[in-house]
Design a protein around this motif. Structure first.
Motif, PDB file in Angstrom:
ATOM      1  N   HIS A 160     -15.456   1.992  -3.796  1.00  0.00           N
ATOM      2  CA  HIS A 160     -14.698   1.918  -5.047  1.00  0.00           C
ATOM      3  C   HIS A 160     -15.611   1.594  -6.234  1.00  0.00           C
ATOM      4  O   HIS A 160     -16.615   0.908  -6.068  1.00  0.00           O
ATOM      5  N   HIS A 212      -0.253  -4.989  -6.118  1.00  0.00           N
ATOM      6  CA  HIS A 212      -0.394  -5.669  -4.830  1.00  0.00           C
ATOM      7  C   HIS A 212      -1.123  -6.997  -4.926  1.00  0.00           C
ATOM      8  O   HIS A 212      -0.983  -7.849  -4.078  1.00  0.00           O
ATOM      9  N   TYR A 256      -8.898   4.418  -6.277  1.00  0.00           N
ATOM     10  CA  TYR A 256      -8.801   3.131  -6.972  1.00  0.00           C
ATOM     11  C   TYR A 256     -10.150   2.741  -7.571  1.00  0.00           C
ATOM     12  O   TYR A 256     -11.148   2.898  -6.886  1.00  0.00           O
ATOM     13  N   GLY A 285      -7.650  -5.399  -6.915  1.00  0.00           N
ATOM     14  CA  GLY A 285      -8.364  -4.824  -5.774  1.00  0.00           C
ATOM     15  C   GLY A 285      -8.916  -5.869  -4.807  1.00  0.00           C
ATOM     16  O   GLY A 285     -10.057  -5.740  -4.350  1.00  0.00           O
ATOM     17  N   TYR A 286      -8.139  -6.890  -4.502  1.00  0.00           N
ATOM     18  CA  TYR A 286      -8.502  -8.016  -3.603  1.00  0.00           C
ATOM     19  C   TYR A 286      -9.517  -8.982  -4.223  1.00  0.00           C
ATOM     20  O   TYR A 286      -9.998  -9.885  -3.546  1.00  0.00           O
ATOM     21  N   LEU A 302       0.861  -1.181   0.000  1.00  0.00           N
ATOM     22  CA  LEU A 302       0.000   0.000   0.000  1.00  0.00           C
ATOM     23  C   LEU A 302       0.888   1.218   0.000  1.00  0.00           C
ATOM     24  O   LEU A 302       1.739   1.357   0.881  1.00  0.00           O
ATOM     25  N   TYR A 358     -12.980  -1.871   5.849  1.00  0.00           N
ATOM     26  CA  TYR A 358     -11.718  -2.276   6.490  1.00  0.00           C
ATOM     27  C   TYR A 358     -11.511  -1.688   7.874  1.00  0.00           C
ATOM     28  O   TYR A 358     -10.477  -1.924   8.497  1.00  0.00           O
ATOM     29  N   HIS A 395     -16.040  -7.206  -6.997  1.00  0.00           N
ATOM     30  CA  HIS A 395     -16.488  -6.249  -8.013  1.00  0.00           C
ATOM     31  C   HIS A 395     -15.395  -5.639  -8.887  1.00  0.00           C
ATOM     32  O   HIS A 395     -15.711  -5.000  -9.884  1.00  0.00           O
ATOM     33  N   HIS A 396     -14.110  -5.844  -8.552  1.00  0.00           N
ATOM     34  CA  HIS A 396     -13.045  -5.399  -9.465  1.00  0.00           C
ATOM     35  C   HIS A 396     -12.654  -6.479 -10.472  1.00  0.00           C
ATOM     36  O   HIS A 396     -11.945  -6.197 -11.435  1.00  0.00           O
ATOM     37  N   ASP A 409     -16.857   0.486   3.128  1.00  0.00           N
ATOM     38  CA  ASP A 409     -15.611   1.267   3.169  1.00  0.00           C
ATOM     39  C   ASP A 409     -15.873   2.754   2.913  1.00  0.00           C
ATOM     40  O   ASP A 409     -14.943   3.552   2.837  1.00  0.00           O
ATOM     41  N   ASP A 412     -20.277   0.117  -2.695  1.00  0.00           N
ATOM     42  CA  ASP A 412     -18.902   0.109  -2.198  1.00  0.00           C
ATOM     43  C   ASP A 412     -18.252   1.458  -2.538  1.00  0.00           C
ATOM     44  O   ASP A 412     -18.614   2.101  -3.530  1.00  0.00           O
TER      45      ASP A 412
HETATM   46  C1  OKS Z   1      -3.740  -0.253  -3.514  1.00  0.00           C
HETATM   47  C2  OKS Z   1      -5.143   0.129  -3.248  1.00  0.00           C
HETATM   48  C3  OKS Z   1      -6.002  -1.065  -3.249  1.00  0.00           C
HETATM   49  C4  OKS Z   1      -7.414  -0.706  -3.085  1.00  0.00           C
HETATM   50  C5  OKS Z   1      -8.258  -1.906  -3.301  1.00  0.00           C
HETATM   51  C6  OKS Z   1      -9.702  -1.605  -3.177  1.00  0.00           C
HETATM   52  C7  OKS Z   1     -10.405  -2.720  -2.507  1.00  0.00           C
HETATM   53  C8  OKS Z   1     -11.851  -2.479  -2.340  1.00  0.00           C
HETATM   54  N1  OKS Z   1      -2.906   0.883  -3.616  1.00  0.00           N
HETATM   55  N2  OKS Z   1     -12.641  -2.486  -3.413  1.00  0.00           N
HETATM   56  O1  OKS Z   1     -13.947  -2.312  -3.321  1.00  0.00           O
HETATM   57  O2  OKS Z   1     -12.368  -2.291  -1.268  1.00  0.00           O
END
Ligand code: OKS
Ligand code: ZN
Length: 380
Positions: free
Chosen positions: A216, A126, A260, A185-186, A19, A360, A176-177, A321, A214
């Motif tokens: 993002h 990441h 992001y 994004g995980y 991060l 988070y 969702h990413h 989030d 969300d």
């Molecule tokens: C890395 C930032 C990663 C953000 C991931 C977002 C995860 C999330 N520099 N998506 O809805 O919560």
């Protein structure tokens, strides 16, 4: 409210992520799921149920309705390939070879070693890191898909008898990413897209809406159904399979304009081809996103869904989030906002599948999720 939950979702447990250039403990942790589960367990409003093991088709076939076979194979085998190739610690890609970024047939990747191919399916650096550490990532992602499918099935079964009720799929990794052939994004498998496809293909459903709250932008969900990604032109085959000629999914998202994944989610993205007009983004500047501004915008998003008439199911990408103390996000929502969000969603009067995405801030995560669901339930 029925809550679907499977402990296999916990088995993806990477130690670290990067991060802002620093190695930190992996934020999208199994602990998140346990905290939400514990909070919901304390309320008599929630009944916990397990995922169905026995599906009429192979579970993977529902996943392959959304993701490519090559990508799913990659997720399944990459860790073992890397171990064979000598990987013992984290590997970061030096470059991104993703096929959406390359001209067709420009490079024969099969001659490259697994380490050289580290960037092949990833959206951001990441993500690679924890696949390198993890042999259970795929198992957890499939478990999440199984939980979401079970919840979707229950919703479709139940709503004939009990209309306008909600169901919650308490899952991770989030989805969702993830695009048809891309993790980021995980996210690995796009849980809401898998549920939407199931309802359309197996439950005689004519039209669904995905409401993504969300913090993002859900580039993956959006892309699956409505838009080519960043100018990428679909082949005729992929277009028919997954999104371009799919006029039955309305995607509506509220998200940070300035975070992001950065390059998607603008208000000008309205869909394309037969899908034009079925994509609505509400990007908000981080510093503007107070409770009142957020709820006002959510009302506008809800009006779009209301005015679409034929929507049979609502699928909510439920991230919390947006909370003001979230460690990686910048909205200003207080805890009082979450019941209001649930109420606005309930006002749509649709059978609603809530699917867990981000969030988070561990101290409030369970309460904020519970507040949305209870706000919904008390309003229906
Ligand atoms: C890395 C930032 C990663 C953000 C991931 C977002 C995860 C999330 N520099 N998506 O809805 O919560
Ligand atoms: Zn998020």
């Amino acid at each position: 409210m029925k809550v679907y939950y499977g402990p296999e979702c916990l088995c993806h447990d990477p130690p670290h992520e990067i991060l802002s250039g620093r190695l930190v403990p992996y934020l999208e942790s199994p602990r998140r799921l346990e905290l939400v589960k514990n909070t919901l367990s304390r309320s008599s409003s929630f009944v916990f149920l397990s995922p169905e093991q026995d599906w009429p088709h192979n579970l993977l076939s529902y996943v392959l309705a959304v993701h490519t076979e090559e990508y799913v194979d990659h997720l399944k085998t990459i860790y073992d390939d890397w171990v064979v190739d000598g990987v013992q610690v984290a590997v970061l890609p030096e470059t991104f070879l993703h096929h959406r970024l390359r001209a067709p047939n420009s490079l024969d990747l099969s001659n490259l070693s697994p380490i050289a191919r580290a960037g092949e399916e990833a959206l951001s650096v990441h993500l690679r890191l924890h696949i390198a550490h993890q042999d259970h990532t795929f198992q957890a992602a499939i478990a999440a898909a199984q939980v979401v499918l079970t919840a979707a099935r229950a919703l479709a079964d139940d709503h004939l008898a009990i209309p306008d009720r909600g169901t919650f799929a308490l899952v991770r990794p989030p989805g969702h990413h993830a695009q048809d052939a891309l993790c980021g994004g995980y996210c690995f498998l796009n849980n809401v897209a898998i549920a939407a496809k199931y309802l359309l293909q197996h439950r005689g459903c004519g039209s669904v809406a995905i409401l993504d709250i969300d913090y993002h932008h859900g580039n993956g969900s959006r892309w699956m159904f409505r838009l080519p990604f960043c100018g990428y032109e679909p082949t005729r085959e992929s277009a028919q399979q997954i999104f371009y000629e799919e006029p039955r999914v309305l995607y509506v998202s509220l998200h940070a304009a300035d975070d992001y994944p950065y390059f998607t989610g603008s208000a000008g993205e309205r869909g394309a081809g037969p899908g034009f007009g079925f994509n609505h983004n509400f990007p908000l500047a981080q510093k503007d996103a107070t409770d009142d501004v957020y709820c006002g915008t959510l009302q506008q998003a809800a009006d779009i869904i209301r005015q679409s008439g034929e929507i049979e199911y609502l699928i909510v990408s439920l991230g919390v989030d947006t909370y003001q103390e979230d460690p990686i996000c910048g909205f200003l929502l207080t805890q009082r906002c979450y019941p209001r969000i649930g109420e606005i969603i309930a006002s749509l009067g649709k059978p609603t599948l809530f699917v867990m995405e981000g969030g988070y801030h561990l101290e409030t995560l369970g309460d904020n999720v519970a507040s949305v669901l209870l706000g919904f339930e008390q309003a229906v």
